[in-house]
Design a protein around this motif. Structure first.
Motif, PDB file in Angstrom:
ATOM      1  N   ALA A 148     -60.416   8.993 -15.959  1.00 50.51           N
ATOM      2  CA  ALA A 148     -61.620   8.446 -15.343  1.00 50.51           C
ATOM      3  C   ALA A 148     -62.436   9.557 -14.702  1.00 50.51           C
ATOM      4  CB  ALA A 148     -61.244   7.412 -14.280  1.00 50.51           C
ATOM      5  N   LEU A 149     -63.688   9.240 -14.475  1.00 45.68           N
ATOM      6  CA  LEU A 149     -64.558  10.060 -13.642  1.00 45.68           C
ATOM      7  C   LEU A 149     -64.730   9.318 -12.325  1.00 45.68           C
ATOM      8  CD1 LEU A 149     -67.214  11.140 -16.262  1.00 45.68           C
ATOM      9  CD2 LEU A 149     -65.849  12.697 -14.873  1.00 45.68           C
ATOM     10  N   GLY A 150     -64.674  10.063 -11.235  1.00 39.44           N
ATOM     11  CA  GLY A 150     -64.818   9.444  -9.930  1.00 39.44           C
ATOM     12  C   GLY A 150     -65.470  10.390  -8.944  1.00 39.44           C
ATOM     13  N   THR A 151     -65.668   9.876  -7.759  1.00 41.21           N
ATOM     14  CA  THR A 151     -66.343  10.634  -6.711  1.00 41.21           C
ATOM     15  C   THR A 151     -65.340  11.427  -5.880  1.00 41.21           C
ATOM     16  OG1 THR A 151     -66.142   8.910  -5.039  1.00 41.21           O
ATOM     17  CG2 THR A 151     -68.073   8.800  -6.518  1.00 41.21           C
ATOM     18  N   LYS A 152     -65.870  12.310  -5.083  1.00 42.45           N
ATOM     19  CA  LYS A 152     -65.020  13.090  -4.170  1.00 42.45           C
ATOM     20  C   LYS A 152     -64.405  12.191  -3.094  1.00 42.45           C
ATOM     21  CE  LYS A 152     -67.484  17.306  -5.047  1.00 42.45           C
ATOM     22  NZ  LYS A 152     -68.578  18.167  -4.693  1.00 42.45           N
ATOM     23  N   GLU A 153     -64.964  10.997  -2.935  1.00 40.75           N
ATOM     24  CA  GLU A 153     -64.432  10.020  -1.976  1.00 40.75           C
ATOM     25  C   GLU A 153     -63.377   9.124  -2.623  1.00 40.75           C
ATOM     26  OE1 GLU A 153     -67.916  10.237  -2.536  1.00 40.75           O
ATOM     27  OE2 GLU A 153     -68.051  11.722  -0.938  1.00 40.75           O
TER      28      GLU A 153
END
Length: 161
Positions: A123-128
């Motif tokens: 997956a791609l996700g945020t730094k959060e």
């Protein structure tokens, strides 16, 4: 076995169509997935260039060029009962390219993994640690389900085009 796998993929289609925030999913960044994404996406550029004489240039428009290729692959895979391992290889090649295009053009995101129903997905996700998209899984769905999992429609929704 193929029917059982199709049931799992159909369930996955339903699960991944729900907003990630509604599912309270956790994203785990992983630099090793970034390395895989880079390698597989470059393989996609080479493969599509050699086999289809198309140039993939890391633009959103290049993602839309993949849909006819995936449509043919889907038809072939379903007609021939392509082994799951081979489908997974194609899903990685095309899915990581799609994810890399998104990562390069739209967001400050990281590669990693998200767990859905006890299974780990790229997956791609945020730094959060919020997951955004899982394009490898979506390409797998495209191959197994056909037109109802159209990648051009999926990517258009993701980028708002």
């Amino acid at each position: 076995m193929f029917k059982k796998f199709m049931t799992v993929i159909t369930t996955l289609l339903f699960v991944t169509s729900i907003q990630a925030k509604d599912m309270n999913l956790n994203f785990t960044p992983d630099p090793n997935v970034s390395k895989l994404a880079e390698a597989f996406s470059l393989d996609c550029v080479d493969f599509v260039g050699r086999k289809f004489n198309l140039i993939l240039d890391w633009s959103d428009e290049s993602v839309f060029k993949l849909e006819p290729i995936l449509a043919n692959l889907s038809n072939y895979a379903r007609a021939s009962n392509m082994p799951a391992e081979q489908v997974n290889d194609y899903a990685k090649i095309f899915g990581f390219y799609i994810g890399e295009v998104y990562r390069k053009n739209h967001a400050d995101v990281l590669w990693g993994g998200v767990e859905i129903d006890g299974r780990q997905h790229f997956a791609l996700g945020t730094k959060e640690n919020k997951p955004i998209i899982w394009p490898v899984t979506n390409v797998s769905k495209r191959i197994y389900l056909g037109e109802e999992a159209n990648i051009a429609t999926y990517y258009s929704a993701v980028v708002g085009k």
